[in-house]
Design an enzyme around this catalytic site. Structure first.
Site, PDB file in Angstrom:
ATOM      1  CG  HIS A   1      18.503   9.051  57.917  1.00 25.64           C
ATOM      2  ND1 HIS A   1      17.431   9.975  57.782  1.00 25.64           N
ATOM      3  CD2 HIS A   1      18.467   8.413  56.359  1.00 25.64           C
ATOM      4  CE1 HIS A   1      16.972  10.095  56.430  1.00 25.64           C
ATOM      5  NE2 HIS A   1      17.470   9.298  55.910  1.00 25.64           N
TER       6      HIS A   1
ATOM      7  CD  GLN B   1      17.172   3.214   7.801  1.00 25.27           C
ATOM      8  OE1 GLN B   1      17.647   2.081   8.045  1.00 25.27           O
ATOM      9  NE2 GLN B   1      16.312   3.870   8.248  1.00 25.27           N
TER      10      GLN B   1
ATOM     11  CD  GLU C   1      16.994   3.197  14.111  1.00 25.59           C
ATOM     12  OE1 GLU C   1      17.094   3.901  13.093  1.00 25.59           O
ATOM     13  OE2 GLU C   1      15.889   2.848  14.379  1.00 25.59           O
ATOM     14  CG  HIS C   2      19.221  -0.088  11.925  1.00 27.86           C
ATOM     15  ND1 HIS C   2      18.426   1.108  11.648  1.00 27.86           N
ATOM     16  CD2 HIS C   2      18.709  -1.163  12.674  1.00 27.86           C
ATOM     17  CE1 HIS C   2      17.173   0.680  11.882  1.00 27.86           C
ATOM     18  NE2 HIS C   2      17.107  -0.555  12.687  1.00 27.86           N
TER      19      HIS C   2
ATOM     20  CG  ASP D   1      14.530  -3.524   9.540  1.00 21.28           C
ATOM     21  OD1 ASP D   1      15.279  -2.817  10.775  1.00 21.28           O
ATOM     22  OD2 ASP D   1      14.966  -2.921   8.602  1.00 21.28           O
TER      23      ASP D   1
ATOM     24  CG  HIS E   1      12.501   3.464   7.078  1.00 16.74           C
ATOM     25  ND1 HIS E   1      11.129   2.792   7.309  1.00 16.74           N
ATOM     26  CD2 HIS E   1      13.356   2.793   7.236  1.00 16.74           C
ATOM     27  CE1 HIS E   1      11.604   1.353   7.812  1.00 16.74           C
ATOM     28  NE2 HIS E   1      12.880   1.335   7.927  1.00 16.74           N
TER      29      HIS E   1
END
Lengths: 428, 428
Positions: A415, A255, A322-323, A356, A258
């Protein structure tokens, strides 16, 4: 990593806070570029590409030769890998296709939902340091499965005016219908508003830097749907003594590489284990080509040591990663108590990088805590579910009184009248 | 209605254009109110309620007596109708709950998705001319089915400091957990940021005026999810000679009475029929309590006469109506060719008002053309789907090579290493 031992609950929110991902300060610049493309179309794109990507293109479309070269320029081992990954992704995402199920709520009243692909979708694939052909698979495959008719892909050209061949190869493989060499805000503008060359799309997907993210937010105000809010990528690992420190270190580094702003969090019940991971991190870091980036991300990252697994679960649900890798005893039972996460990896042999690329799940996932309200990308993201209803004469009579009473109580006579006029017709 | 006969295709976009629903001009005012509540919490809400709703409240919570009175003050026939509607809505929405399905993409690699309710959701119910207790059902029921733990409802008090009893009754019936007398921008702010009294939520749902819509857009920038972009309500009726002019007129009026900005569109293959509808509109309009509103909406509305059913379908897909009534021959086959609509009503006995209240489908639907990319509200809107994956040792070995090749080609060594380190461990 900064080690924090048994933080009190009131300190969690500040401890887990992400760095502010500010796009508001960019709005003026981004809006100018958006307007430029809106007004001057293709011409503006050529100019902006020269300005930002440092290449003067005659046009940003592909000719047949370029497309054929891309196939030839992708090594065959890599092509085989891409095909294998695509097959797994397709298999998992195929299971997300739903067929209409007719529900008769009361006799004569039939209701159902039908999934219809969004007609025109746009996919943005960033340039920069990594050619993310894997993201082409992750967005293109569900788009195709959903039945989207036009799948438009934009990605910035390099200084030679080219895209990485594997991006083009993956795009052709999954059925992208239009590929353009356009990057940054100008790509988002082209897909949002359309130009002579680029079709206007209904929804825009894909990662990007702060400018691209800001552009997606702004075109959303103009009625273009977007996939989700975006921030830097994140992983959280929950590890106890059953985990392997060198596996966990490898996962945290995958991670961290990145970007310097990547979010890396280790939650553990064992201080001894955390210290082992820290040693492993130093060792493994040395061998990485993106060592400098990963080292920077690690400087801001945290290892939190907690009393027990219950506190670990609570902290993770507060953070909403996220993960999430569960490298602990009975990961399944722990996983079932997680309510906020994008994607969960169970046990010692389920590293994030499997998901991934190739296990079959999607890697476009909610970051920055948005897993509290958002899902990752799936076929759902590329369809609208249209509701249908069909009332028989008897069906209408069966709910007439209910509708009439409710409409009247809300003060909506017309209506009510739409029902009454039909009831009177049937009773004639 | 303005009658347009066989417009050429190039004229469709301008013909079908909605009036601009501008919220940008409101941003400054709305942002001020949001910040006021963010900074001064409950105190700011009391002040803003006095300013905008003209009532000074001690607090905006309910005591037990008020809740009991609401039940007593709702007529029993109406309660019965609300219960019937709630049952139908629950039956249809229950079918939207999905259970995890484990997919083995390749041997040893198992992937699945699990729906988890968004923990805290907010529902806004506008005040104004109609007490929309039906919307309480449409949002509260799927929230409860999704498993949301906190369901917070805000609605503006009247000058006596009260809510309509049916709103409170419906909220209690469906399991809303918190009810507050707060309206407008201050309600959105309270739910987005939290105050001492009101819990902060993860996602905000519900209709509202331009200020409320603008507030929802702005809090979205702060990471709060919202249901969908909102605009004035719309109906499109496709009618041929098989339809009844007085039914169609009643349906058009039931949309027109919502507000002067309501969008009403008739598409027909028959000029004779359109003329009949126009006569019926004048006749039925006279009897309505909201006559003035409906008349104004009709002034801006259009009847488009087309060559054939194919053109009708194309025009409708270009317009992407919120509600679509198919009062034509073989409505099912026409409905299957519609790709852009929120909810479709098939045949002469399926008026929109059935779906607005009691058939079971949801009435919170995409307006302003957003049906091209958005679905209406469903249980899906109240859950996140978390992906899970579990790789066995053999599963990891089966995809190892694929992941390694792809990670390497993207220049992400650490991603590759997270696999390699495990493979080496297994081969030891």
């Amino acid at each position: 990593m900064n080690i924090i031992i048994n933080p009190p609950k009131f300190a969690w929110p500040s401890l887990l806070q992400r760095p502010a991902f500010d796009t508001v300060s960019l709005q003026k610049t981004v809006r100018e570029i958006l307007n430029e493309v809106k007004e001057n179309g293709d011409h503006a794109i050529i100019e902006l590409t020269q300005q930002y990507d440092k290449v003067l293109l005659k046009d940003f479309e592909f000719d047949e030769v370029e497309l054929m070269n891309a196939e030839a320029d992708t090594p065959s081992a890599l092509k085989k890998a891409i095909i294998q990954a695509a097959e797994n992704i397709e298999k998992f995402h195929s299971s997300q296709i739903t067929l209409p199920e007719i529900i008769e709520t009361i006799p004569g009243v039939q209701c159902w939902r039908k999934s219809v692909g969004i007609e025109k979708v746009g996919i943005y694939i960033p340039g920069g340091s990594a050619p993310l052909f894997s993201t082409v698979l992750m967005l293109g495959i569900p788009a195709k499965l959903a039945g989207c008719k036009q799948i438009v892909l934009c990605s910035p050209p390099n200084v030679e005016g080219k895209l990485h061949p594997a991006i083009i190869y993956a795009a052709k493989l999954v059925g992208v219908t239009h590929i353009y060499k356009i990057g940054g805000v100008q790509a988002i503008a082209a897909m949002a508003y359309g130009t002579r060359t680029v079709p206007k799309v209904n929804k825009i997907f894909g990662p990007g830097n702060r400018y691209v993210t800001c552009a997606k937010q702004l075109v959303q105000e103009d009625g273009i749907a977007i996939d989700m809010p975006a921030g830097p990528s994140e992983v959280c690992v929950l590890a106890d003594d059953s985990a392997h420190a060198y596996f966990v270190a490898a996962d945290l580094l995958s991670q961290a590489e990145h970007g310097a702003d990547s979010q890396v969090l280790l939650v553990s019940t064992s201080e001894v284990f955390v210290n082992k991971v820290n040693l492993e991190l130093e060792k493994q870091l040395e061998a990485l080509s993106r060592k400098d980036i990963a080292a920077k991300a690690l400087q801001n990252s945290k290892a939190i040591i907690v009393e027990d697994i219950k506190d670990a679960i609570d902290i993770i649900n507060e953070y909403a990663p996220e993960h999430l890798i569960l490298a602990c005893n009975d990961p399944m039972s722990v996983g079932n108590k997680i309510i906020n996460a994008g994607s969960i990896f169970l046990g010692n042999y389920s590293p994030e990088s499997a998901g991934d690329y190739a296990s079959g799940t999607n890697h476009t996932l909610p970051t920055n805590g948005s897993a509290k309200a958002y899902s990752g990308i799936s076929v759902d993201s590329f369809v609208k579910k249209i509701t249908f209803q069909k009332l028989s004469k008897q069906g209408l009579l069966n709910i007439a009184n209910t509708v009439e009473l409710m409409a009247e109580a809300e003060g909506l006579d017309a209506h009510k009248n739409a029902i009454t006029i039909r009831v009177n017709h049937l009773k004639k």
